[in-house]
Design a protein around this motif. Structure first.
Motif, PDB file in Angstrom:
ATOM      1  N   LYS A  98      48.828 -12.814  57.593  1.00 40.34           N
ATOM      2  CA  LYS A  98      47.765 -12.215  58.400  1.00 40.34           C
ATOM      3  C   LYS A  98      47.324 -10.830  57.944  1.00 40.34           C
ATOM      4  N   ASP A  99      48.049 -10.194  57.047  1.00 41.51           N
ATOM      5  CA  ASP A  99      47.874  -8.763  56.823  1.00 41.51           C
ATOM      6  C   ASP A  99      47.050  -8.396  55.600  1.00 41.51           C
ATOM      7  N   LEU A 100      46.243  -9.321  55.102  1.00 40.75           N
ATOM      8  CA  LEU A 100      45.386  -9.015  53.961  1.00 40.75           C
ATOM      9  C   LEU A 100      44.367  -7.938  54.310  1.00 40.75           C
ATOM     10  N   CYS A 101      43.979  -7.145  53.328  1.00 44.89           N
ATOM     11  CA  CYS A 101      42.878  -6.213  53.522  1.00 44.89           C
ATOM     12  C   CYS A 101      41.573  -6.960  53.245  1.00 44.89           C
ATOM     13  N   GLY A 102      40.448  -6.273  53.353  1.00 45.00           N
ATOM     14  CA  GLY A 102      39.162  -6.932  53.136  1.00 45.00           C
ATOM     15  C   GLY A 102      39.011  -7.470  51.734  1.00 45.00           C
ATOM     16  N   CYS A 103      39.454  -6.701  50.740  1.00 44.10           N
ATOM     17  CA  CYS A 103      39.345  -7.147  49.355  1.00 44.10           C
ATOM     18  C   CYS A 103      40.295  -8.314  49.096  1.00 44.10           C
ATOM     19  N   GLY A 104      41.471  -8.286  49.706  1.00 45.12           N
ATOM     20  CA  GLY A 104      42.399  -9.402  49.570  1.00 45.12           C
ATOM     21  C   GLY A 104      41.811 -10.679  50.129  1.00 45.12           C
ATOM     22  N   LEU A 105      41.063 -10.549  51.237  1.00 40.64           N
ATOM     23  CA  LEU A 105      40.424 -11.713  51.840  1.00 40.64           C
ATOM     24  C   LEU A 105      39.283 -12.222  50.952  1.00 40.64           C
ATOM     25  N   ALA A 106      38.543 -11.303  50.331  1.00 36.40           N
ATOM     26  CA  ALA A 106      37.499 -11.707  49.382  1.00 36.40           C
ATOM     27  C   ALA A 106      38.117 -12.473  48.215  1.00 36.40           C
ATOM     28  N   LEU A 107      39.292 -12.038  47.790  1.00 36.40           N
ATOM     29  CA  LEU A 107      39.997 -12.731  46.714  1.00 36.40           C
ATOM     30  C   LEU A 107      40.358 -14.152  47.139  1.00 36.40           C
ATOM     31  N   LYS A 108      40.736 -14.308  48.401  1.00 31.87           N
ATOM     32  CA  LYS A 108      41.045 -15.630  48.940  1.00 31.87           C
ATOM     33  C   LYS A 108      39.810 -16.534  48.922  1.00 31.87           C
ATOM     34  N   LEU A 109      38.651 -15.970  49.254  1.00 31.72           N
ATOM     35  CA  LEU A 109      37.414 -16.749  49.219  1.00 31.72           C
ATOM     36  C   LEU A 109      37.100 -17.195  47.792  1.00 31.72           C
ATOM     37  N   ILE A 110      37.306 -16.314  46.837  1.00 26.09           N
ATOM     38  CA  ILE A 110      37.090 -16.682  45.436  1.00 26.09           C
ATOM     39  C   ILE A 110      38.023 -17.816  45.031  1.00 26.09           C
ATOM     40  N   ALA A 111      39.285 -17.703  45.425  1.00 28.59           N
ATOM     41  CA  ALA A 111      40.251 -18.763  45.109  1.00 28.59           C
ATOM     42  C   ALA A 111      39.831 -20.083  45.738  1.00 28.59           C
ATOM     43  N   ALA A 112      39.322 -20.023  46.977  1.00 28.61           N
ATOM     44  CA  ALA A 112      38.860 -21.243  47.645  1.00 28.61           C
ATOM     45  C   ALA A 112      37.717 -21.878  46.871  1.00 28.61           C
ATOM     46  N   MET A 113      36.817 -21.064  46.368  1.00 34.30           N
ATOM     47  CA  MET A 113      35.694 -21.594  45.595  1.00 34.30           C
ATOM     48  C   MET A 113      36.138 -22.144  44.245  1.00 34.30           C
ATOM     49  N   GLU A 114      37.347 -21.743  43.832  1.00 37.38           N
ATOM     50  CA  GLU A 114      37.938 -22.291  42.602  1.00 37.38           C
ATOM     51  C   GLU A 114      38.898 -23.432  42.920  1.00 37.38           C
ATOM     52  N   GLY A 115      38.704 -24.052  44.077  1.00 32.53           N
ATOM     53  CA  GLY A 115      39.538 -25.183  44.459  1.00 32.53           C
ATOM     54  C   GLY A 115      40.910 -24.793  44.975  1.00 32.53           C
ATOM     55  N   GLY A 116      41.068 -23.537  45.361  1.00 32.65           N
ATOM     56  CA  GLY A 116      42.359 -23.067  45.871  1.00 32.65           C
ATOM     57  C   GLY A 116      43.226 -22.406  44.824  1.00 32.65           C
ATOM     58  N   ASP A 117      42.686 -22.167  43.624  1.00 33.97           N
ATOM     59  CA  ASP A 117      43.455 -21.602  42.510  1.00 33.97           C
ATOM     60  C   ASP A 117      43.550 -20.081  42.637  1.00 33.97           C
ATOM     61  N   MET A 118      44.657 -19.599  43.200  1.00 35.55           N
ATOM     62  CA  MET A 118      44.850 -18.162  43.346  1.00 35.55           C
ATOM     63  C   MET A 118      45.124 -17.490  42.013  1.00 35.55           C
TER      64      MET A 118
ATOM     65  N   VAL B 173      46.489  -0.968  48.715  1.00 40.48           N
ATOM     66  CA  VAL B 173      47.216   0.283  48.917  1.00 40.48           C
ATOM     67  C   VAL B 173      46.365   1.275  49.712  1.00 40.48           C
ATOM     68  N   ALA B 174      45.070   1.342  49.379  1.00 43.04           N
ATOM     69  CA  ALA B 174      44.185   2.316  50.020  1.00 43.04           C
ATOM     70  C   ALA B 174      44.027   2.040  51.503  1.00 43.04           C
ATOM     71  N   ASP B 175      44.031   0.760  51.895  1.00 45.05           N
ATOM     72  CA  ASP B 175      43.767   0.424  53.294  1.00 45.05           C
ATOM     73  C   ASP B 175      45.025   0.455  54.148  1.00 45.05           C
ATOM     74  N   VAL B 176      46.155   0.818  53.558  1.00 43.00           N
ATOM     75  CA  VAL B 176      47.418   1.019  54.272  1.00 43.00           C
ATOM     76  C   VAL B 176      47.791  -0.216  55.104  1.00 43.00           C
ATOM     77  N   VAL B 177      47.598  -1.394  54.518  1.00 39.69           N
ATOM     78  CA  VAL B 177      48.101  -2.615  55.148  1.00 39.69           C
ATOM     79  C   VAL B 177      49.534  -2.825  54.676  1.00 39.69           C
ATOM     80  N   PRO B 178      50.333  -3.595  55.416  1.00 40.41           N
ATOM     81  CA  PRO B 178      51.744  -3.754  55.044  1.00 40.41           C
ATOM     82  C   PRO B 178      51.930  -4.347  53.645  1.00 40.41           C
ATOM     83  N   LEU B 179      52.783  -3.716  52.849  1.00 37.07           N
ATOM     84  CA  LEU B 179      53.087  -4.242  51.509  1.00 37.07           C
ATOM     85  C   LEU B 179      54.259  -5.206  51.614  1.00 37.07           C
ATOM     86  N   THR B 180      53.999  -6.292  52.297  1.00 38.39           N
ATOM     87  CA  THR B 180      54.970  -7.365  52.458  1.00 38.39           C
ATOM     88  C   THR B 180      54.324  -8.658  51.983  1.00 38.39           C
TER      89      THR B 180
END
Length: 681
Positions: A192-212, A228-235
């Motif tokens: 649940k703790d992705l930042c906005g850019c991490g979520l955009a990366l997930k969308l890109i992976a989805a468009m690549e058939g789920g290939d992270m 790191v900049a958005d101070v979300v948990p590094l877990t």
């Protein structure tokens, strides 16, 4: 406020097993065990060794399939797609990542990021402009979850809308083709703790058939900086993303990042600190001081010479940002001098005029760290009635919940537990302050502590502070939110030497523990105001580091806090809380009155201990010694300040004798009279 030392007690047997069987250094094993990672299996989970896939399936996020279909269809139909981002580092990098990917696959793409004056999130004016430009699909990154009205406007104008956001949703979700937010109550995603850019990366992976793997290889350098900049948990996935991204950052093909790394003077191997202090503030500076379009242009620039020029410009904006910060801080300190009682409140609230809106958030963070309170700062432009602000917090005080509690005083707000933004009219500022204090009082009644805390991984002996053990801590990288660099307790250290650094702006100590001597650094502590002397026996909490000079390695301690041996922490904090309760006019146990009312001998002891120097109140308290409780001591300082005998600068947390002050009757100090009235009730 006094920082509470939350000292872990790692199971020695568990730490031993982690060290012997897991191949970890003694310090790394203690650090993990203190955080509950006390078995080989848990350690393997922490290091990502138990999963074949370190990244979960992006399609587990609610509406990700709908978002993928909508964006793919727009690309195929040559629909003009607008990536609508936010002006901070997370939003700018997310915009660069998603627009870059869609352009690469043949999309007809443009970008839009609000100027800071437009405020956070989608706005109707921008939506109408985009409609006029022929935009058929808007994809938000790092914003949009609160854009209920803007979503309706998109429908009216015939613009399709896909929202990707990581902020907390309100009661009503925007009416869009897809609302991709892991914090949706109905979202079954694992992480649940992705930042906005991490979520955009997930969308890109989805468009690549789920290939992270493909998405990570191409864009994790930017996503790591954003995380790191958005101070979300590094877990979990964030930890993996930052680790992988820092690896790719060393050979990044992004011309803008290369140029910025050079201007910042960073050297590989890069760490989370490199991103947090070297890159993120510079990217943020564009949105804070200039235009976020400068940062976006930098991160999408393919010409090395143009990238160098843009990086130079952004570094200049970062220098301006520091000047604006210092100006706002100076104004706040003046306000504290005029009304020191503002620091007695559970929540610190300041409003100003013509403070640069771009730095209000970062100044709020600095004030929170300095004063140990949740901080809400706001400003209006001269001649305007609209006030915009930012807030920062820690521990059990949620900014989002506090703003929700005060929602009827606000025109707009958003955020999460640790940070948020808000707008209101000038006339509502007093009521807003009252609501915040009411919310905080309710938390206090429920047992929530407002004492800032330092999490300590446990006690170590000086003989454990070897170069090998300290270097072994590096396996716990990347450090950041929810995975801070370990801090340890080293007890019974004798101060052997006190050495000024940088003209006395910082202080270096030589500490002796047993037969071991080591250096300890106190950055920001002026040597002239250092509270201790040679020979004092102290306990320190510190992060151990290795200093390499001339090919030789030596151990340094970066001190987080220091106290004289023998301080009883629970009594100390209880006394401090009693002092602030009394200052706020709250009801306190009348039986306490005799114990917190200074007598002449108490006042004499405090005055004598101060001498002619300048010192922090807590430092002076440790000089006084004896059985005086901290509440009585702080009241002594108020007595002297009210009597004109001492200068008590609460903003700077410093006190000094006023030389040549006329004699005064301390019994007539207002605080003494208040105590007598209370005793007589």
């Amino acid at each position: 406020m006094i920082k509470k030392w939350q000292i872990g007690t790692p199971d020695p047997a568990a730490a031993d097993i982690l060290s012997r069987q897991g191949g970890l250094s003694v310090l790394a094993a203690k650090a993990l065990a203190s955080r509950g990672i006390d078995t080989i299996e848990k350690a393997a989970d922490f290091f990502g060794q138990n999963d074949d896939e370190q990244y979960s399936d992006p399609f587990l996020i609610r509406d990700m399939d709908k978002a993928c279909d909508a964006v793919s269809e727009a690309v195929e139909n040559d629909t003009l797609i607008c990536i609508y981002g936010d002006y901070d580092c997370d939003g700018v990098t997310a915009t660069a990542v998603l627009s870059g990917y869609l352009t690469d696959i043949g999309g007809n793409v443009m970008t839009y990021i609000n100027e800071r004056e437009e405020g956070y999130g989608m706005n109707s004016g921008a939506v109408r402009k985009l409609a006029e430009q022929g935009v058929g699909l808007i994809v938000t990154v790092d914003n949009g979850i609160a854009a209920v009205a803007e979503a309706e406007l998109c429908k009216e104008l015939g613009i399709a809308l896909v929202i990707t956001d990581h902020h907390q949703p309100g009661e009503t979700l925007p009416d869009a083709l897809a609302v991709v937010d892991p914090h949706r109550a109905d979202c079954p995603s694992i992480y649940k703790d992705l930042c906005g850019c991490g979520l955009a990366l997930k969308l890109i992976a989805a468009m690549e058939g789920g290939d992270m793997d493909c998405a990570v290889e191409q864009f994790s350098d930017l996503a790591a900086v954003a995380t790191v900049a958005d101070v979300v948990p590094l877990t979990g996935e964030n930890r993996a993303l930052v680790r992988d991204g820092l690896h790719y950052l060393e050979n990044t093909e992004n011309m803008g990042l290369r140029a910025l790394i050079g201007k910042a003077g960073l050297k590989a191997p890069y760490t989370s600190a490199s991103a947090a202090f070297g890159l993120a503030p510079r990217i943020n500076a564009a949105g804070r001081i200039g235009s976020p379009s400068d940062a976006l242009s930098l991160l999408t620039e393919e010409d090395p010479d143009e990238a160098e020029a843009l990086a130079e410009k952004i570094c200049g904006l970062n220098a301006e940002r520091k000047n604006y910060e210092n100006a706002v801080l100076a104004d706040i300190y003046e306000k504290i001098k005029e009304n020191p009682a503002v620091l007695d409140k559970r929540v610190i609230v300041f409003s100003g005029v013509d403070w640069h809106h771009g730095v209000v958030g970062i100044v709020a963070a600095r004030c929170m760290e300095k004063f140990g309170r949740p901080v809400f700062l706001m400003s209006r432009n001269r001649g305007d009635t609209e006030v915009r602000g930012s807030a920062r917090s820690f521990g059990g005080f949620s900014i989002f919940k506090a703003l929700s509690f005060a929602a009827d005083t606000l025109t707009k707000f958003g955020g999460h537990s640790g940070a948020g933004g808000f707008s209101l009219t000038e006339e509502n500022i007093p009521l807003f302050d009252e609501k915040l204090q009411e919310f905080a009082h309710g938390l206090a009644c429920d047992g929530v502590s407002f004492s800032p805390a330092v999490t300590v991984c446990g006690a170590v002996t000086p003989c454990e502070l070897t170069a090998e053990n300290i270097e072994g801590l590096n396996v716990l990288e990347p450090f950041g939110e929810a995975n801070p660099r370990p801090v340890f307790l080293i007890s019974d250290c004798v101060i052997s030497d006190i050495i000024p650094l940088t003209g006395g702006a910082h202080t270096k100590l030589t500490l002796t523990g047993g037969n071991t001597k080591f250096a300890a650094l106190m950055f920001g502590t002026k040597t002239a105001e250092f509270s201790y002397k040679k020979g004092d026996v102290v306990n320190v909490i510190a992060s151990p580091e290795i200093n390499t000079f001339g090919g030789r390695k030596s151990v340094n301690l970066r001190i987080a806090d220091i106290r004289k041996k023998g301080i009883n922490q629970s009594k100390l904090i209880a006394a401090e809380e009693a002092y602030y309760a009394f200052k706020r006019g709250e009801r306190i146990d009348r039986r306490l009155i005799p114990h917190i009312t200074p007598e002449r001998a108490d006042l004499a002891a405090v005055y004598k201990a101060l001498g002619k120097g300048t010192i922090s109140p807590f430092g002076l308290f440790q000089r006084v010694g004896g059985d005086m409780n901290y509440c009585k001591f702080l009241i002594c300082l108020d007595v002297f300040a009210q009597s004109g005998l001492m200068a008590y600068d609460k903003g700077a947390d410093r006190i000094s004798v006023i030389q040549g002050a006329p004699k005064a009757d301390t019994e007539k100090a207002p605080i003494m009279e208040a105590l007598r009235r209370l005793a007589a009730q």
